[in-house]
Design a protein around this motif. Structure first.
Motif, short mmCIF file in Angstrom:
data_model
loop_
_atom_site.label_atom_id
_atom_site.label_comp_id
_atom_site.label_asym_id
_atom_site.label_seq_id
_atom_site.Cartn_x
_atom_site.Cartn_y
_atom_site.Cartn_z
N ALA A 387 0.83 -1.21 0.00
CA ALA A 387 0.00 0.00 0.00
C ALA A 387 0.87 1.26 0.00
CB ALA A 387 -0.92 -0.01 1.21
N ILE A 388 1.95 1.23 0.79
CA ILE A 388 2.87 2.37 0.81
C ILE A 388 3.50 2.55 -0.57
CG2 ILE A 388 5.08 3.19 1.74
CD1 ILE A 388 4.27 1.86 4.39
N THR A 389 3.89 1.43 -1.19
CA THR A 389 4.49 1.49 -2.53
C THR A 389 3.53 2.14 -3.52
OG1 THR A 389 5.89 -0.44 -2.18
CG2 THR A 389 5.34 0.10 -4.45
N ILE A 390 2.29 1.69 -3.51
CA ILE A 390 1.31 2.21 -4.48
C ILE A 390 1.05 3.70 -4.24
CG2 ILE A 390 -1.10 2.06 -5.21
CD1 ILE A 390 -0.91 -0.99 -4.59
N VAL A 391 0.77 4.07 -3.00
CA VAL A 391 0.47 5.47 -2.70
C VAL A 391 1.67 6.37 -2.97
CG1 VAL A 391 -0.15 7.09 -0.87
CG2 VAL A 391 -1.31 4.88 -1.02
N ALA A 392 2.85 5.91 -2.53
CA ALA A 392 4.05 6.72 -2.73
C ALA A 392 4.39 6.87 -4.21
CB ALA A 392 5.23 6.11 -1.98
N ASN A 393 4.20 5.81 -4.99
CA ASN A 393 4.44 5.92 -6.43
C ASN A 393 3.44 6.86 -7.09
OD1 ASN A 393 6.60 4.17 -7.90
ND2 ASN A 393 5.89 2.87 -6.21
N LEU A 394 2.18 6.77 -6.67
CA LEU A 394 1.16 7.66 -7.23
C LEU A 394 1.51 9.13 -6.98
CD1 LEU A 394 -2.14 5.78 -6.29
CD2 LEU A 394 -1.35 6.31 -8.61
N ILE A 395 2.07 9.40 -5.81
CA ILE A 395 2.40 10.79 -5.45
C ILE A 395 3.74 11.22 -6.04
CG2 ILE A 395 2.91 12.35 -3.53
CD1 ILE A 395 0.97 10.63 -1.83
N LEU A 396 4.75 10.36 -5.89
CA LEU A 396 6.12 10.77 -6.19
C LEU A 396 6.54 10.63 -7.64
CD1 LEU A 396 7.92 9.28 -3.03
CD2 LEU A 396 7.23 11.66 -3.43
N VAL A 397 6.04 9.60 -8.34
CA VAL A 397 6.48 9.38 -9.73
C VAL A 397 6.13 10.56 -10.63
CG1 VAL A 397 6.06 7.99 -11.80
CG2 VAL A 397 6.66 6.88 -9.64
N PRO A 398 4.90 11.10 -10.59
CA PRO A 398 4.63 12.25 -11.46
C PRO A 398 5.51 13.46 -11.14
CG PRO A 398 2.58 11.29 -10.67
CD PRO A 398 3.68 10.66 -9.88
N MET A 399 5.93 13.60 -9.87
CA MET A 399 6.74 14.75 -9.47
C MET A 399 8.22 14.54 -9.69
SD MET A 399 4.96 16.13 -5.96
CE MET A 399 5.54 14.73 -5.01
N ALA A 400 8.70 13.32 -9.43
CA ALA A 400 10.14 13.08 -9.42
C ALA A 400 10.58 11.91 -10.29
CB ALA A 400 10.62 12.86 -7.98
N GLY A 401 9.67 11.26 -11.00
CA GLY A 401 10.04 10.21 -11.94
C GLY A 401 10.76 9.05 -11.28
N MET A 402 11.93 8.70 -11.81
CA MET A 402 12.68 7.54 -11.32
C MET A 402 13.08 7.70 -9.86
SD MET A 402 15.12 6.58 -14.59
CE MET A 402 15.64 8.27 -14.94
N THR A 403 13.48 8.91 -9.46
CA THR A 403 13.86 9.15 -8.07
C THR A 403 12.68 8.92 -7.13
OG1 THR A 403 15.50 10.77 -8.80
CG2 THR A 403 14.89 10.82 -6.48
N GLY A 404 11.50 9.36 -7.54
CA GLY A 404 10.30 9.15 -6.74
C GLY A 404 9.99 7.67 -6.57
N ALA A 405 10.16 6.89 -7.64
CA ALA A 405 9.92 5.44 -7.56
C ALA A 405 10.91 4.77 -6.61
CB ALA A 405 10.03 4.82 -8.96
N ALA A 406 12.17 5.22 -6.64
CA ALA A 406 13.18 4.63 -5.74
C ALA A 406 12.87 4.95 -4.29
CB ALA A 406 14.56 5.15 -6.13
N TRP A 407 12.47 6.20 -4.01
CA TRP A 407 12.12 6.56 -2.62
C TRP A 407 10.89 5.82 -2.14
CZ3 TRP A 407 14.63 8.77 1.23
CH2 TRP A 407 15.78 9.49 0.94
#
Length: 488
Positions: A387-407
């Motif tokens: 759940a953390i992965t999904i929510v964090a990817n939804l928020i961070l990937v559009p803003m930070a791309g690959m770095t957001g996915a890694a975080w």
């Protein structure tokens, strides 16, 4: 100390085979990133992400169940045959389901009717690998680690050889990656069946099937959670809007390019993954063999200290010098470890190394859950991580791309490790020293991310600054280890 030496010896054997296998297999990264463009390479990342997700459903936790119950060697043949027949039936049913779902699945993997053969090969890889799970667990349980290592090495060498031959000599495209893997899986599965054939002298046993399924089923949602944490980010990156990609990386990149770049740079975290893998292979049979030892808790606490020593040393080395590492040229291929067109994604590597470090903690803490047979806790922890992965990817990937996915991956693994520690300590209270270990991790990360600032502030070159930080960091790790060892 003797038992720690036993663990280290088994870890070293698994480590040698894992390092060799991963190193040889890693030669495919410079090869593939030199031959295929990032958009084409994205197919490799997406299909293997699909394999990782589906593998959980195919294996159904039977590897862990076998390690848990087959230590009773009198009953082991019955358990072995029961689980093998069960997995044969399950894998065959799931293959039929995948065949029916092919029209829906192809677009998700960036495949079409012309490349549908890759989808069928993916199913074949899953089927054969599933039927090798229990035989490989048997080798680990009886400490036939050299045979285990040899068979894994055969798989990698055949896979590598076929990749080179099919692509360079026969002119195959991306499909060569999966033909090679399927051929290697078929051969190694047949070989391990032959080596473990005497175990099939047992008989189907409903009691052991019920027992194994009761123990193993929580690994299904837990495994799905793990696969989501490990692989779902590729699909989020693939779903990025072109405008978001252009604003982050430039108009020359597409979402497919970003998936390919991310997948290649993700593999640069293989060094920490190797440490985790070699430790896990030896650790699970080790803690089950020693679970009844009166000194088990103190023993496991010292194992945790040793694990953090190696993880911290490796983190500093790879985290500080990742740019220099990927720029190493492979003489045979006349290519760098990762193609230069992929280096834009290297900033994710220190983050992913930390995520895998936390995953190593998770594996350490799993001892208490296995010993107390509280595996029903695992699905909740893994699904929380998912759940953390999904929510964090939804928020961070559009803003930070690959770095957001890694975080997102780091946040998920860190949370799962600490949650498992909390629940594991209730069932089997090992005196892990969490606060000092978190301190070690924090200082290590600060040294890696502080390298550019030190180089600028001290007027040093980039490499001298990194060497200085590596020396200081390794010295600090040694001091930390001596202090923690004495307290253990």
């Amino acid at each position: 100390m003797k038992k720690l030496q036993e663990l280290f010896s088994d870890s070293l054997i698994y480590g040698i085979s894992s390092v060799f296998a991963r190193f040889v297999n890693y030669l495919l990264v410079p090869f593939h990133t030199d031959v295929f463009n990032p958009a084409r390479y994205s197919v490799v990342g997406l299909v293997y992400a699909g394999i990782a997700l589906l593998n959980v459903l195919f294996t159904m936790g039977m590897e862990s169940a076998y390690l848990r119950y087959a230590k009773d060697r009198k009953e082991a043949p019955h358990i072995f045959k029961t689980l093998q027949l069960f997995l044969l039936g399950i894998a065959t049913l799931l293959i039929a389901l995948l065949w029916l779902l092919e029209p829906l699945a192809l677009p998700l993997l960036n495949l079409d009717e012309q490349t549908a053969g890759i989808y069928l090969m993916m199913a074949g890889i899953l089927w054969f690998d599933t039927l090798a799970i229990v035989p490989f667990a048997e080798l680990r349980l009886v400490r036939r680690s050299w045979l285990f290592a040899a068979l894994k090495s055969i798989h990698v060498l055949l896979n590598l050889t076929l990749n080179f031959w099919l692509i360079l000599s026969q002119g195959y495209g991306i499909e060569a990656v999966f033909i090679s893997n399927l051929a290697a899986s078929v051969l190694v599965t047949v070989l391990i069946w032959l080596f473990t054939l005497p175990m099939m002298r047992g008989s189907w046993n409903r009691y052991w099937m019920k027992k194994a399924f009761s123990f193993g089923w929580p690994f299904i949602p837990a495994g799905v959670g793990y696969a989501i944490n490990e692989m779902l980010d590729r699909f989020f990156l693939n779903a990025m809007s072109p405008d978001a990609v252009h604003s982050l990386y430039g108009v020359q990149y597409t979402p497919e390019d970003i998936v390919g770049i991310y997948n290649a740079c993700y593999k640069a975290a293989v060094f920490m993954l190797l440490l985790i893998q070699m430790f896990r292979m030896a650790w699970q049979p080790f803690f089950m063999r020693n679970s009844d030892d009166p000194e088990a808790k103190q023993l496991f606490a010292r194992v945790f200290v040793c694990f953090n020593l190696f993880a911290a040393a490796l983190y500093l080395l790879v985290g500080l010098f990742i740019q220099e590492i990927v720029a190493i040229r492979v003489p045979i291929l006349d290519a760098t470890l990762i193609g230069s067109s992929y280096w834009i994604g290297l900033e994710i590597v220190p983050v992913l190394l930390l995520a895998y470090w936390f995953h190593g903690w998770y594996i350490n803490f799993s001892a208490g859950i296995f010993i107390s047979e509280k595996t029903s806790i695992l699905p909740g922890i893994m699904l929380t991580g998912a759940a953390i992965t999904i929510v964090a990817n939804l928020i961070l990937v559009p803003m930070a791309g690959m770095t957001g996915a890694a975080w997102a991956t780091l946040l998920s693994y860190g949370t799962m490790a600490l949650l498992l520690y909390h629940y594991s300590s209730k069932g089997f209270d090992v005196p892990y020293r969490i606060a000092p270990s978190l301190g070690l991790m924090t200082v290590s990360a600060a040294l890696v991310w502080g390298a550019p600032y030190l180089a600028s502030a001290a007027g040093l070159g980039e490499v001298p600054a990194k060497l200085l930080l590596l020396l200081l960091g390794w010295t600090a790790i040694g001091v930390w280890f001596r202090r923690e060892w004495k307290k253990g």
